[in-house]
Structures are given as C-alpha cells and as structure tokens.
Motif scaffolding. Structure first.
Motif, PDB file in Angstrom:
ATOM      1  N   GLY A 157       0.822  -1.215   0.000  1.00  0.00           N
ATOM      2  CA  GLY A 157       0.000   0.000   0.000  1.00  0.00           C
ATOM      3  C   GLY A 157       0.853   1.260   0.000  1.00  0.00           C
ATOM      4  O   GLY A 157       2.050   1.218   0.267  1.00  0.00           O
ATOM      5  N   ILE A 158       0.199   2.365  -0.309  1.00  0.00           N
ATOM      6  CA  ILE A 158       0.859   3.674  -0.273  1.00  0.00           C
ATOM      7  C   ILE A 158       0.241   4.492   0.860  1.00  0.00           C
ATOM      8  O   ILE A 158      -0.989   4.633   0.929  1.00  0.00           O
ATOM      9  CB  ILE A 158       0.668   4.406  -1.628  1.00  0.00           C
ATOM     10  N   PHE A 159       1.099   4.996   1.738  1.00  0.00           N
ATOM     11  CA  PHE A 159       0.682   5.819   2.879  1.00  0.00           C
ATOM     12  C   PHE A 159       1.500   7.112   2.829  1.00  0.00           C
ATOM     13  O   PHE A 159       2.645   7.144   3.313  1.00  0.00           O
ATOM     14  CB  PHE A 159       0.954   5.074   4.194  1.00  0.00           C
ATOM     15  N   PRO A 160       0.978   8.181   2.220  1.00  0.00           N
ATOM     16  CA  PRO A 160       1.794   9.383   1.971  1.00  0.00           C
ATOM     17  C   PRO A 160       2.441   9.992   3.217  1.00  0.00           C
ATOM     18  O   PRO A 160       3.583  10.445   3.152  1.00  0.00           O
ATOM     19  CB  PRO A 160       0.807  10.358   1.336  1.00  0.00           C
ATOM     20  N   ASN A 161       1.732  10.008   4.357  1.00  0.00           N
ATOM     21  CA  ASN A 161       2.337  10.619   5.553  1.00  0.00           C
ATOM     22  C   ASN A 161       3.523   9.804   6.055  1.00  0.00           C
ATOM     23  O   ASN A 161       4.562  10.348   6.419  1.00  0.00           O
ATOM     24  CB  ASN A 161       1.306  10.761   6.679  1.00  0.00           C
ATOM     25  N   LEU A 162       3.348   8.473   6.066  1.00  0.00           N
ATOM     26  CA  LEU A 162       4.425   7.591   6.508  1.00  0.00           C
ATOM     27  C   LEU A 162       5.670   7.777   5.635  1.00  0.00           C
ATOM     28  O   LEU A 162       6.797   7.715   6.127  1.00  0.00           O
ATOM     29  CB  LEU A 162       3.957   6.132   6.442  1.00  0.00           C
ATOM     30  N   CYS A 163       5.450   8.019   4.331  1.00  0.00           N
ATOM     31  CA  CYS A 163       6.575   8.204   3.401  1.00  0.00           C
ATOM     32  C   CYS A 163       7.481   9.351   3.821  1.00  0.00           C
ATOM     33  O   CYS A 163       8.631   9.426   3.381  1.00  0.00           O
ATOM     34  CB  CYS A 163       6.081   8.500   1.985  1.00  0.00           C
ATOM     35  N   GLN A 164       6.966  10.274   4.630  1.00  0.00           N
ATOM     36  CA  GLN A 164       7.775  11.441   5.032  1.00  0.00           C
ATOM     37  C   GLN A 164       8.762  11.114   6.148  1.00  0.00           C
ATOM     38  O   GLN A 164       9.671  11.887   6.424  1.00  0.00           O
ATOM     39  CB  GLN A 164       6.859  12.593   5.497  1.00  0.00           C
ATOM     40  N   ALA A 165       8.557   9.966   6.807  1.00  0.00           N
ATOM     41  CA  ALA A 165       9.465   9.623   7.921  1.00  0.00           C
ATOM     42  C   ALA A 165      10.783   9.126   7.357  1.00  0.00           C
ATOM     43  O   ALA A 165      10.816   8.179   6.566  1.00  0.00           O
ATOM     44  CB  ALA A 165       8.820   8.544   8.797  1.00  0.00           C
ATOM     45  N   ASN A 166      11.879   9.762   7.733  1.00  0.00           N
ATOM     46  CA  ASN A 166      13.198   9.354   7.250  1.00  0.00           C
ATOM     47  C   ASN A 166      13.714   8.136   7.993  1.00  0.00           C
ATOM     48  O   ASN A 166      13.239   7.794   9.070  1.00  0.00           O
ATOM     49  CB  ASN A 166      14.189  10.522   7.391  1.00  0.00           C
ATOM     50  N   HIS A 167      14.739   7.539   7.374  1.00  0.00           N
ATOM     51  CA  HIS A 167      15.325   6.314   7.926  1.00  0.00           C
ATOM     52  C   HIS A 167      16.403   6.620   8.964  1.00  0.00           C
ATOM     53  O   HIS A 167      17.151   7.589   8.846  1.00  0.00           O
ATOM     54  CB  HIS A 167      15.972   5.507   6.787  1.00  0.00           C
ATOM     55  N   ASP A 168      16.472   5.755   9.973  1.00  0.00           N
ATOM     56  CA  ASP A 168      17.616   5.719  10.881  1.00  0.00           C
ATOM     57  C   ASP A 168      17.775   4.253  11.278  1.00  0.00           C
ATOM     58  O   ASP A 168      16.773   3.574  11.522  1.00  0.00           O
ATOM     59  CB  ASP A 168      17.348   6.580  12.127  1.00  0.00           C
ATOM     60  N   CYS A 169      19.002   3.757  11.309  1.00  0.00           N
ATOM     61  CA  CYS A 169      19.195   2.341  11.656  1.00  0.00           C
ATOM     62  C   CYS A 169      18.837   2.050  13.118  1.00  0.00           C
ATOM     63  O   CYS A 169      18.608   0.904  13.483  1.00  0.00           O
ATOM     64  CB  CYS A 169      20.632   1.910  11.373  1.00  0.00           C
ATOM     65  N   TRP A 170      18.814   3.103  13.945  1.00  0.00           N
ATOM     66  CA  TRP A 170      18.442   2.965  15.369  1.00  0.00           C
ATOM     67  C   TRP A 170      17.318   3.968  15.601  1.00  0.00           C
ATOM     68  O   TRP A 170      17.507   5.003  16.223  1.00  0.00           O
ATOM     69  CB  TRP A 170      19.666   3.272  16.236  1.00  0.00           C
ATOM     70  N   PRO A 171      16.105   3.689  15.076  1.00  0.00           N
ATOM     71  CA  PRO A 171      15.051   4.712  15.013  1.00  0.00           C
ATOM     72  C   PRO A 171      14.366   4.949  16.352  1.00  0.00           C
ATOM     73  O   PRO A 171      14.507   4.151  17.280  1.00  0.00           O
ATOM     74  CB  PRO A 171      14.074   4.106  14.013  1.00  0.00           C
ATOM     75  N   TYR A 198      16.764   2.390  -1.902  1.00  0.00           N
ATOM     76  CA  TYR A 198      16.133   3.694  -1.646  1.00  0.00           C
ATOM     77  C   TYR A 198      16.986   4.877  -2.115  1.00  0.00           C
ATOM     78  O   TYR A 198      16.637   6.028  -1.876  1.00  0.00           O
ATOM     79  CB  TYR A 198      15.807   3.838  -0.141  1.00  0.00           C
ATOM     80  N   TYR A 199      18.132   4.582  -2.756  1.00  0.00           N
ATOM     81  CA  TYR A 199      18.933   5.606  -3.436  1.00  0.00           C
ATOM     82  C   TYR A 199      19.474   6.696  -2.519  1.00  0.00           C
ATOM     83  O   TYR A 199      19.537   7.845  -2.906  1.00  0.00           O
ATOM     84  CB  TYR A 199      18.114   6.236  -4.590  1.00  0.00           C
ATOM     85  N   PHE A 200      19.837   6.355  -1.273  1.00  0.00           N
ATOM     86  CA  PHE A 200      20.495   7.376  -0.447  1.00  0.00           C
ATOM     87  C   PHE A 200      21.623   6.736   0.372  1.00  0.00           C
ATOM     88  O   PHE A 200      21.652   5.524   0.566  1.00  0.00           O
ATOM     89  CB  PHE A 200      19.490   8.090   0.481  1.00  0.00           C
ATOM     90  N   ASP A 201      22.548   7.566   0.810  1.00  0.00           N
ATOM     91  CA  ASP A 201      23.654   7.107   1.659  1.00  0.00           C
ATOM     92  C   ASP A 201      23.265   7.336   3.109  1.00  0.00           C
ATOM     93  O   ASP A 201      22.989   8.468   3.500  1.00  0.00           O
ATOM     94  CB  ASP A 201      24.932   7.899   1.346  1.00  0.00           C
ATOM     95  N   CYS A 202      23.236   6.274   3.883  1.00  0.00           N
ATOM     96  CA  CYS A 202      22.830   6.418   5.286  1.00  0.00           C
ATOM     97  C   CYS A 202      23.945   7.086   6.089  1.00  0.00           C
ATOM     98  O   CYS A 202      25.091   6.638   6.072  1.00  0.00           O
ATOM     99  CB  CYS A 202      22.487   5.053   5.888  1.00  0.00           C
ATOM    100  N   THR A 203      23.588   8.154   6.784  1.00  0.00           N
ATOM    101  CA  THR A 203      24.582   8.874   7.601  1.00  0.00           C
ATOM    102  C   THR A 203      24.183   8.840   9.079  1.00  0.00           C
ATOM    103  O   THR A 203      24.565   9.705   9.851  1.00  0.00           O
ATOM    104  CB  THR A 203      24.679  10.350   7.145  1.00  0.00           C
ATOM    105  N   CYS A 204      23.386   7.827   9.454  1.00  0.00           N
ATOM    106  CA  CYS A 204      22.961   7.767  10.858  1.00  0.00           C
ATOM    107  C   CYS A 204      24.169   7.445  11.749  1.00  0.00           C
ATOM    108  O   CYS A 204      25.189   6.945  11.282  1.00  0.00           O
ATOM    109  CB  CYS A 204      21.849   6.726  11.044  1.00  0.00           C
ATOM    110  N   GLU A 205      24.026   7.742  13.007  1.00  0.00           N
ATOM    111  CA  GLU A 205      25.087   7.558  14.002  1.00  0.00           C
ATOM    112  C   GLU A 205      25.642   6.126  13.974  1.00  0.00           C
ATOM    113  O   GLU A 205      26.847   5.912  13.997  1.00  0.00           O
ATOM    114  CB  GLU A 205      24.465   7.843  15.387  1.00  0.00           C
ATOM    115  N   HIS A 206      24.730   5.143  13.915  1.00  0.00           N
ATOM    116  CA  HIS A 206      25.154   3.742  13.970  1.00  0.00           C
ATOM    117  C   HIS A 206      25.985   3.350  12.753  1.00  0.00           C
ATOM    118  O   HIS A 206      26.872   2.503  12.856  1.00  0.00           O
ATOM    119  CB  HIS A 206      23.943   2.807  14.141  1.00  0.00           C
ATOM    120  N   CYS A 207      25.681   3.941  11.590  1.00  0.00           N
ATOM    121  CA  CYS A 207      26.471   3.633  10.394  1.00  0.00           C
ATOM    122  C   CYS A 207      27.801   4.382  10.417  1.00  0.00           C
ATOM    123  O   CYS A 207      28.848   3.820  10.140  1.00  0.00           O
ATOM    124  CB  CYS A 207      25.692   3.992   9.131  1.00  0.00           C
TER     125      CYS A 207
END
Length: 491
Positions: free
Chosen positions: A196-210, A270-279
């Motif tokens: 499914g597509i959930f437009p609001n959820l799509c706005q949440a960015n990724h973090d490996c330790w969310p 997802y075409y991005f470089d993860c820059t989270c603290e854990h990475c």
C-alpha cells in the motif's frame, strides 16, 4: 503544517535528507503518534483468493465479487467498504479479461482515486502523491526496462473512458510505488500479504536505530455498530521518549546486518547514503563480527574459512527449505554449528542466523529440547544487538518462549513470554492480535509455573496427561521468507 488527525507532527526540511517529520509534542514508548489509512492498497498476486481485499486478513472462507470474480472479501461489510475503490477496477478487469499484476493494480487504484479527488492534498494527508519522491532518474538499466513493461501493461489495462494520464506521469506513479510502498501483513503480522501507499508515513526518514516503529493494523470490521469499529491503517508508534522538535525516524531495513551491508541495501533500494550515528560510527559491528576470545583465539584465516563455510551452508539450507527437506536442514545446521562454535563469538551474525533457522525447524519437527537450547542462545545474542524495543526482537523472544514451553521448560518459557509481551505492548499495542495471543500465553504459563513451583512431580504428570488428550499444538511450518520487512521493494 498539520492536517486532519496529524496535529502532533509537522513536515520540515531535514538537513541532507529532504523532507522529514518532527514531533510537535512529547511522546513516550508505545504512544501512537499517528494512524493513517492507505491512500491505495492491493493484495499480492499469489494470495488474491485467500486474503480479504479490504482488511487484508487471512480467512478460511471468503466471498467472491460476483462481477469480476477476482476480488475476495470477509463478508458484506468488507465488500461494501471496498466498493468505492473496487468499482472501476471491477469493470476494468471484466473488460480486460483478467486481473493485471499487483503493481499495475496499485497504480490504477492510485489514479482512480486522483480522478475522483484530484491530485492535490487528500483529507488527512500532509503531502500529495505528486510531491512524493519517484527516483526514476536513479533507475539502472534493469529497473528502466521493468518500468517500461509496467507502463505498457498499465496502458493496456487502463479503460479508455477513464481520465487519461501521460506516460511521464504514469512513470512517476510507478517510481513512487517502487520506493515508497509499504508492506501489509495478515492479522497475525507473520506474513506479508499486500502492498500500500501511505503518503504521511513516506515522510518519515530512515535511521538504523530509530525512535519509532510502524505496525500494520487490520482494523476491526466485525464491530460495525460499536465504538470498536476501526478501519485498516498503519500506526506510527514511539519506541523511546521523544521530545517536541525531535525528528521522527523509522528503520527501512532490519538492523541485524553490519553497517556496510545496511548502507549497500539502502543505497540499492532507496537511493540514499545512510549517515545515521550507527552507520557512521559502525556501532555494534564489532558484536556482529565477534570471534571467540581467550587463549585459543582463532587466526584471521580460520575466521575467514568459517564465514565462507557459513555462507555456503546458508545457500544449501535455503535450497533444502524450498524443497521442504527439513531433516536435511537440521543436519546442515548441526554441521555448521560444530564448525562455528570454536571460532565465532556468541553475537556473530552467522552464528545467530544458523541458531535461528535450527530452532525454528527443530520446533516444527517437534524436537523441542534441542530447539529450546538454540533459541535461548539466539535470544541472548539478539538482546545484545537489537534496540530493546524492537519488534523483530519481540517476535523472536516470543517464538523462543513458546519453544521452551513445548520443551517443558516452564520457568524459562514463562520468563521469555513475559519479556516478549513487554516489548510487543510497545511495538504493537495491547489490541493487536499478536499481543492478545501473547497475553493468553502469559496467563497460561503463569498458572502452570505456580503449579510447577508447588509440586514439580504433579505438574509433569498433569502435563503428560494433558498432552496425551490434546493434540500438541504444532508449530507453523517454517517459512522461507523472513518476517515482513517494513517497506515493500518490488523484486
């Protein structure tokens, strides 16, 4: 910017990441930050006749749509609720002669909704479908080829009397599906059944330790006239304390991978470089690559050999599982563990993967004592790696608890079931079917534990009698897929 039911979050520009979501107020672990119904959703092609097309629950007997003979529903309530979204699809399937693939069906549902409501902001949405990322410009050759096939199939299926969209716009929609779609699971949360597509959820960015997790809730259609009637939705839930102004993050991938592998996966999907603290700091990588310490510390060459042997074994295991040859899987696991145990540390990824498969398959074969031993070691390793409120950790601890209960290890089993219950209360909430099942197990094991503590001999006698009279609860057949991942990626 807030909108219908979204008062507690705000869209903002996150440095280096584009748009993101941030909290407008304080949240505590387990709080639902927002719930969002699907903009559009479809059942997977392989499951269209066993899953309800409205609430995505798995049911024994479903009612088929009399018109297109394609859609299935729990009952009249679900069928009526689906009609607005199914009406155009129904006549298009009849005209086309067959239903197209899930990707085409989802794109068509999105565009029929736009035809009805326009492409601007829908009620309760913070962003429009037009504004979602499509990443088409990042597609490789293979992805571009798949996109062309999808667009052609879509144009064949799309009725001439419906609003016509240009090829570029249709490509945008497929791009949005490709990198923003969310996996829907059945009511037990154990199998991926749709997208499914959930437009609001799509706005949440990724973090490996969310600080948040997303749970799919199938809603409650049975209670039509009561206060408990709820529609199918996703829930964004807090995993830790969140202060006003904090960015809300979710993890797009399973944490159980070293940072380099997670980054590769995120870049590819997802075409991005993860820059989270854990990475950036490679936090926990040392645990996931741990080797035995002490006087007999293995050489780098030995470690390399054992890792290669583990990778080869995992391939053989996958083949044997696909063929359903579970005794062969057990043999492969035992041989692999013999090689791993003197060399790899207790939290090493490859050791944990083999322990997980061994415990699951042995439980299915009702060899519970050996399964419980492996499950205990797996859970001990997971506890050191995962976030304490991680849904996958909760599910693994629950499975281990049930395995211990089956093995007659009531104290350890009850302890694990309580631990799993505490995690799932936060990640899934008290009304989710899995949490409710777990509550029943918790009460039952607590009662058995009391009996065990009062009179061990009598407890085992009664247990033996009870198991003779009732068919022992067989574990579900091991699945070849991992638990549903959060975001859906077209294979």
């Amino acid at each position: 910017m807030t909108k219908g039911g979204m008062e507690s979050v705000e869209v903002f520009t996150s440095e280096g990441k584009g748009r993101g979501l941030k909290a407008q107020k304080e949240f505590l672990p387990g709080d639902v930050i927002f719930a969002e119904p699907a903009y559009a959703a479809v059942v997977f092609d392989s499951l269209t006749h066993v899953i309800c097309h409205t609430c995505f629950k798995r049911q024994e007997r479903l009612h088929r749509c009399g018109q297109c003979k394609f859609a299935y529903y729990c009952d009249r309530t679900c069928q009526r609720a689906a009609w607005l979204n199914h009406k155009n699809e129904c006549s298009a399937i009849k005209r086309h002669g067959k239903a197209p693939t899930e990707n085409i069906r989802l794109a068509a549902r999105i565009m029929w909704k736009m035809e009805r409501e326009g492409s601007g902001l829908s009620e309760g949405c913070l962003v429009s479908i037009d504004d979602l990322q499509n990443h088409v410009e990042h597609f490789g050759e293979e992805e571009k080829k798949d996109l062309r096939v999808d667009v052609e199939s879509f144009l064949e299926f799309w009725p001439p009397q419906s609003q016509q969209f240009g090829v570029q716009y249709i490509s945008h929609i497929f791009g949005v599906i490709n990198c923003n779609a969310f996996t829907l699971s059945d009511q037990r949360g154990l199998q991926a059944v749709g997208v499914g597509i959930f437009p609001n959820l799509c706005q949440a960015n990724h973090d490996c330790w969310p600080n948040c997790t997303v749970i799919f809730n199938n809603g409650n259609h049975e209670a039509v006239r009561s206060m408990f009637h709820t529609q199918m939705r996703i829930e964004l839930r807090a995993l830790s304390k969140i202060s006003p102004g904090d960015e809300l993050t979710v993890s797009y991938v399973d944490f159980l991978n070293v940072s380099e592998e997670r980054r590769k996966q995120l870049k590819k999907q997802y075409y991005f470089d993860c820059t989270c603290e854990h990475c950036k700091k490679q936090i926990k990588d040392d645990l996931m690559l741990a080797v035995k310490e002490g006087d007999n510390k293995p050489s780098a060459e030995t470690v390399k050999e054992v890792i290669q042997f583990s990778k080869d074994t995992l391939e053989k295991i996958n083949k044997a599982r696909l063929e359903g040859v579970y005794h062969e899987v057990v043999k492969l696991c035992r041989d692999c563990l013999k090689k791993q145990e003197p060399v790899l540390g207790d939290t090493n990824l490859y050791l944990l993967r083999i322990l997980s498969i061994a415990s699951e398959v042995l439980s299915y074969l009702q060899m519970f004592e050996e399964a419980a031993d492996y499950a205990k070691r797996m859970v001990d390793g997971y506890m050191k790696i995962y976030h304490p409120n991680n849904a996958q950790l909760g599910m693994a601890v629950m499975r281990a608890g049930v395995t211990h209960w089956h093995a007659g290890l009531i104290e350890a089993g009850h302890g694990m079931i309580c631990k799993a219950y505490a995690i799932l209360l936060i990640t899934h909430g008290p009304s989710h079917p899995i949490t409710k099942d777990l509550e029943v197990m918790r009460v039952q094991t607590e009662m058995e534990l009391r009996m065990f503590q009062q009179n061990e001999f009598m407890y085992y006698k009664m247990r033996e009698a009870a198991l003779k009279n009732q068919k022992i609860q067989v574990m579900p057949e091991p699945s070849n897929e991992t638990a549903p991942s959060l975001f859906h990626k077209k294979e």
